[in-house]
Design a protein around this motif. Structure first.
Motif, PDB file in Angstrom:
ATOM      1  N   PHE A 126      51.725  37.685  48.701  1.00  0.00           N
ATOM      2  CA  PHE A 126      50.644  36.811  49.438  1.00  0.00           C
ATOM      3  C   PHE A 126      49.734  37.673  50.148  1.00  0.00           C
ATOM      4  O   PHE A 126      48.568  37.557  50.270  1.00  0.00           O
ATOM      5  N   TYR A 127      50.157  38.366  50.984  1.00  0.00           N
ATOM      6  CA  TYR A 127      49.441  39.277  51.930  1.00  0.00           C
ATOM      7  C   TYR A 127      48.125  39.970  51.085  1.00  0.00           C
ATOM      8  O   TYR A 127      46.955  39.852  51.501  1.00  0.00           O
ATOM      9  N   HIS A 128      48.528  40.578  49.879  1.00  0.00           N
ATOM     10  CA  HIS A 128      47.340  41.302  49.019  1.00  0.00           C
ATOM     11  C   HIS A 128      47.910  41.678  47.755  1.00  0.00           C
ATOM     12  O   HIS A 128      49.002  42.091  47.608  1.00  0.00           O
ATOM     13  N   GLN A 129      47.144  41.234  46.630  1.00  0.00           N
ATOM     14  CA  GLN A 129      47.621  41.658  45.387  1.00  0.00           C
ATOM     15  C   GLN A 129      46.986  43.056  44.935  1.00  0.00           C
ATOM     16  O   GLN A 129      45.890  43.083  45.154  1.00  0.00           O
ATOM     17  N   PRO A 130      47.872  43.914  44.935  1.00  0.00           N
ATOM     18  CA  PRO A 130      47.140  45.272  44.672  1.00  0.00           C
ATOM     19  C   PRO A 130      46.415  45.527  43.267  1.00  0.00           C
ATOM     20  O   PRO A 130      46.872  45.154  42.391  1.00  0.00           O
ATOM     21  N   VAL A 131      45.141  46.041  43.845  1.00  0.00           N
ATOM     22  CA  VAL A 131      44.581  46.297  42.312  1.00  0.00           C
ATOM     23  C   VAL A 131      44.905  47.420  41.540  1.00  0.00           C
ATOM     24  O   VAL A 131      45.157  48.513  42.275  1.00  0.00           O
ATOM     25  N   LEU A 132      44.577  47.211  40.053  1.00  0.00           N
ATOM     26  CA  LEU A 132      44.742  48.759  39.272  1.00  0.00           C
ATOM     27  C   LEU A 132      46.012  49.344  39.408  1.00  0.00           C
ATOM     28  O   LEU A 132      46.098  50.793  39.492  1.00  0.00           O
ATOM     29  N   LEU A 133      46.985  48.504  39.779  1.00  0.00           N
ATOM     30  CA  LEU A 133      48.339  49.102  40.104  1.00  0.00           C
ATOM     31  C   LEU A 133      48.958  50.180  38.947  1.00  0.00           C
ATOM     32  O   LEU A 133      49.325  51.203  39.250  1.00  0.00           O
ATOM     33  N   GLN A 134      49.021  49.481  37.977  1.00  0.00           N
ATOM     34  CA  GLN A 134      49.700  50.730  36.836  1.00  0.00           C
ATOM     35  C   GLN A 134      48.805  51.821  36.629  1.00  0.00           C
ATOM     36  O   GLN A 134      49.353  52.744  36.553  1.00  0.00           O
ATOM     37  N   GLU A 135      47.267  51.745  36.727  1.00  0.00           N
ATOM     38  CA  GLU A 135      46.566  52.680  36.629  1.00  0.00           C
ATOM     39  C   GLU A 135      46.733  53.589  37.675  1.00  0.00           C
ATOM     40  O   GLU A 135      46.652  54.991  37.312  1.00  0.00           O
ATOM     41  N   VAL A 136      46.827  53.273  38.713  1.00  0.00           N
ATOM     42  CA  VAL A 136      47.107  54.020  39.977  1.00  0.00           C
ATOM     43  C   VAL A 136      48.224  55.130  39.858  1.00  0.00           C
ATOM     44  O   VAL A 136      48.297  56.270  39.774  1.00  0.00           O
ATOM     45  N   ILE A 137      49.324  54.329  39.483  1.00  0.00           N
ATOM     46  CA  ILE A 137      50.732  55.037  39.069  1.00  0.00           C
ATOM     47  C   ILE A 137      50.823  55.895  38.277  1.00  0.00           C
ATOM     48  O   ILE A 137      51.137  57.038  38.103  1.00  0.00           O
TER      49      ILE A 137
ATOM     50  N   SER B 227      41.682  43.586  52.526  1.00  0.00           N
ATOM     51  CA  SER B 227      42.862  42.910  51.796  1.00  0.00           C
ATOM     52  C   SER B 227      42.618  41.473  51.693  1.00  0.00           C
ATOM     53  O   SER B 227      41.801  40.771  52.426  1.00  0.00           O
ATOM     54  N   SER B 228      43.228  40.713  50.497  1.00  0.00           N
ATOM     55  CA  SER B 228      43.013  39.379  50.423  1.00  0.00           C
ATOM     56  C   SER B 228      43.490  38.481  51.858  1.00  0.00           C
ATOM     57  O   SER B 228      42.817  37.582  52.187  1.00  0.00           O
ATOM     58  N   TYR B 229      44.612  38.951  52.551  1.00  0.00           N
ATOM     59  CA  TYR B 229      44.991  38.275  53.703  1.00  0.00           C
ATOM     60  C   TYR B 229      44.103  38.505  54.810  1.00  0.00           C
ATOM     61  O   TYR B 229      43.680  37.455  55.307  1.00  0.00           O
ATOM     62  N   GLN B 230      43.258  39.421  54.892  1.00  0.00           N
ATOM     63  CA  GLN B 230      42.065  39.627  55.786  1.00  0.00           C
ATOM     64  C   GLN B 230      40.863  38.408  55.505  1.00  0.00           C
ATOM     65  O   GLN B 230      40.463  38.027  56.408  1.00  0.00           O
ATOM     66  N   PHE B 231      40.654  38.649  54.223  1.00  0.00           N
ATOM     67  CA  PHE B 231      39.502  37.474  53.678  1.00  0.00           C
ATOM     68  C   PHE B 231      39.839  36.066  53.877  1.00  0.00           C
ATOM     69  O   PHE B 231      39.209  35.205  54.195  1.00  0.00           O
TER      70      PHE B 231
ATOM     71  N   VAL C 291      37.953  54.143  36.200  1.00  0.00           N
ATOM     72  CA  VAL C 291      38.903  53.333  35.578  1.00  0.00           C
ATOM     73  C   VAL C 291      38.544  51.730  36.226  1.00  0.00           C
ATOM     74  O   VAL C 291      38.452  51.658  37.499  1.00  0.00           O
ATOM     75  N   THR C 292      38.384  50.787  35.410  1.00  0.00           N
ATOM     76  CA  THR C 292      38.178  49.338  35.812  1.00  0.00           C
ATOM     77  C   THR C 292      39.392  48.699  35.216  1.00  0.00           C
ATOM     78  O   THR C 292      40.382  48.919  34.543  1.00  0.00           O
ATOM     79  N   ALA C 293      39.505  47.405  35.850  1.00  0.00           N
ATOM     80  CA  ALA C 293      40.570  46.487  35.358  1.00  0.00           C
ATOM     81  C   ALA C 293      40.371  46.059  34.308  1.00  0.00           C
ATOM     82  O   ALA C 293      39.363  45.759  33.458  1.00  0.00           O
ATOM     83  N   GLY C 294      41.590  45.833  33.406  1.00  0.00           N
ATOM     84  CA  GLY C 294      41.623  45.212  32.248  1.00  0.00           C
ATOM     85  C   GLY C 294      41.771  43.793  32.273  1.00  0.00           C
ATOM     86  O   GLY C 294      41.604  42.952  33.192  1.00  0.00           O
ATOM     87  N   ALA C 295      41.536  43.095  31.117  1.00  0.00           N
ATOM     88  CA  ALA C 295      41.026  41.687  30.769  1.00  0.00           C
ATOM     89  C   ALA C 295      42.457  40.807  31.476  1.00  0.00           C
ATOM     90  O   ALA C 295      42.073  39.801  32.384  1.00  0.00           O
ATOM     91  N   THR C 296      43.421  41.258  31.250  1.00  0.00           N
ATOM     92  CA  THR C 296      44.635  40.483  32.117  1.00  0.00           C
ATOM     93  C   THR C 296      44.827  40.369  33.351  1.00  0.00           C
ATOM     94  O   THR C 296      44.629  39.269  34.276  1.00  0.00           O
ATOM     95  N   GLU C 297      44.275  41.517  34.199  1.00  0.00           N
ATOM     96  CA  GLU C 297      44.203  41.761  35.540  1.00  0.00           C
ATOM     97  C   GLU C 297      43.048  40.821  35.869  1.00  0.00           C
ATOM     98  O   GLU C 297      43.058  40.122  37.112  1.00  0.00           O
TER      99      GLU C 297
ATOM    100  N   LYS D 260      41.675  38.165  34.677  1.00  0.00           N
ATOM    101  CA  LYS D 260      42.280  36.725  34.877  1.00  0.00           C
ATOM    102  C   LYS D 260      42.916  36.512  35.986  1.00  0.00           C
ATOM    103  O   LYS D 260      42.924  35.425  36.510  1.00  0.00           O
ATOM    104  N   GLU D 261      44.044  37.305  36.297  1.00  0.00           N
ATOM    105  CA  GLU D 261      44.890  36.922  37.349  1.00  0.00           C
ATOM    106  C   GLU D 261      44.451  37.321  38.588  1.00  0.00           C
ATOM    107  O   GLU D 261      44.874  36.577  39.726  1.00  0.00           O
ATOM    108  N   ASN D 262      43.600  38.249  38.852  1.00  0.00           N
ATOM    109  CA  ASN D 262      42.883  38.499  40.088  1.00  0.00           C
ATOM    110  C   ASN D 262      41.526  38.771  40.059  1.00  0.00           C
ATOM    111  O   ASN D 262      41.250  39.906  39.783  1.00  0.00           O
ATOM    112  N   PRO D 263      40.492  37.812  40.243  1.00  0.00           N
ATOM    113  CA  PRO D 263      39.249  37.997  40.177  1.00  0.00           C
ATOM    114  C   PRO D 263      38.556  38.952  41.009  1.00  0.00           C
ATOM    115  O   PRO D 263      37.685  39.533  40.953  1.00  0.00           O
ATOM    116  N   ARG D 264      39.421  38.978  42.038  1.00  0.00           N
ATOM    117  CA  ARG D 264      38.841  40.211  43.055  1.00  0.00           C
ATOM    118  C   ARG D 264      38.827  41.541  42.403  1.00  0.00           C
ATOM    119  O   ARG D 264      38.409  42.698  42.924  1.00  0.00           O
ATOM    120  N   SER D 265      39.374  41.768  41.456  1.00  0.00           N
ATOM    121  CA  SER D 265      39.583  43.081  40.785  1.00  0.00           C
ATOM    122  C   SER D 265      38.354  43.576  40.056  1.00  0.00           C
ATOM    123  O   SER D 265      38.238  44.652  39.807  1.00  0.00           O
TER     124      SER D 265
END
Length: 302
Positions: A5-16, A102-106, A278-284, A286-291
């Motif tokens: 709830f606090y924050h959906q991490p962006v580009l998580l797979q790409e970062v790892i 963070s989404s929580y701050q927003f 590196v930018t977000a793919g289509a799935t991300e 859709k799930e997280n517009p902030r990405s």
């Protein structure tokens, strides 16, 4: 408070994927936030691995991970080198910074980050800091406000906006988001949501000295990383991205022109791992517009 709830991490797979985490490595998450990236890094670390996390936000600190491999530093990441020395965390294998609010701050009205709510004109990432958005709007000169909205928000009519604020603030209170929005409503240009987002971005960058802090982080990363260590930065607007791009490529914040006649080539500190962001793919997306505005750049210390 749930981390999801606090924050959906962006580009998580790409970062790892780009961090190439070693189970016994030492890693630094300079922007803990909701801990999404940190938890993912931890899941790749073995018993000997170590993670140092930074976050100046009290809410983020309350959300910390109870794990003996984690050291939480409740400070701005601009003090990276000092606290890494203090916690014997120099020679890191990787540093990550996700520069998004963070989404929580927003989504927390009283923090004053979002135009969607009425709350105090605060915008401090660290509530121990003195300067608030209300202070900026009520005390800065017209010239200073004009520069700020032009440089940090790329606001189309930044000069008119600054003049309007300075002319009307004597008679109108500027304590809340609602008061500020009604004050500038007659001069809003184009899409109101976009316009206000640019204005709020400029104020937030000023209140938290975000670009100054980013420069400090980048400069100090060279002393904190070991050779072969990776620097991963996620940016959300062109001002940040330009600083990161230039620093990774040239070791400076200015754009350096390639001059074939120059005999002076400063030693390169980093090798680029990602030639393009590196930018977000289509799935991300859709799930997280902030990405949608997130850009990840990764470089390796030589």
């Amino acid at each position: 408070m749930e981390a999801g709830f606090y924050h959906q991490p962006v580009l998580l797979q790409e970062v790892i994927e780009h961090m190439q985490i070693r189970p016994d490595g030492l890693y630094i998450d300079a922007t803990f936030g909701g801990g999404g990236h940190s938890r993912a890094i931890l899941s790749h670390l073995g018993p000997q691995g170590r993670l140092v996390v930074f976050d100046q936000d009290e809410d983020a600190y309350r959300n910390r991970i109870p794990d003996e491999r984690v050291t939480f530093v409740r400070e701005n990441f601009r003090h990276l080198e000092r606290f890494c020395k203090l916690h014997k965390a120099l020679g890191a294998d990787g540093i990550l910074a996700d520069l998004g609010v963070s989404s929580y701050q927003f989504d927390t009205a009283e923090r004053g980050f979002s135009t969607r709510f009425d709350g105090a004109l605060d915008m401090r990432m660290d509530n121990r800091a003195k300067l608030t958005a209300a202070d900026v709007l009520t005390t800065y000169s017209e010239h200073h406000l004009h520069q700020l909205f032009q440089d940090y928000g790329e606001v189309t009519n930044s000069r008119t906006l600054a003049k309007t604020i300075v002319t009307l603030r004597k008679a109108h209170p500027l304590r809340t988001i609602g008061e500020f929005k009604s004050l500038i409503q007659p001069i809003v240009k184009g899409n109101p949501a976009k316009y206000l987002a640019q204005v709020f971005q400029a104020l937030r960058i000023e209140v938290n000295d975000e670009l100054g802090a980013l420069k400090d982080l980048l400069t100090q990363s060279t002393a904190v990383l070991k050779p072969g260590g990776r620097l991963s930065i996620i940016t959300f607007h062109s001002l940040e991205d330009r600083l990161v791009k230039n620093f990774m490529k040239n070791g400076s914040f200015e754009t350096v022109e390639d001059n074939p006649y120059s005999f002076e080539t400063p030693p390169k500190v980093f090798s680029l791992v990602t030639k393009k962001p590196v930018t977000a793919g289509a799935t991300e997306l859709k799930e997280n517009p902030r990405s949608r505005s997130a850009k990840l750049r990764v470089a390796e210390k030589r």
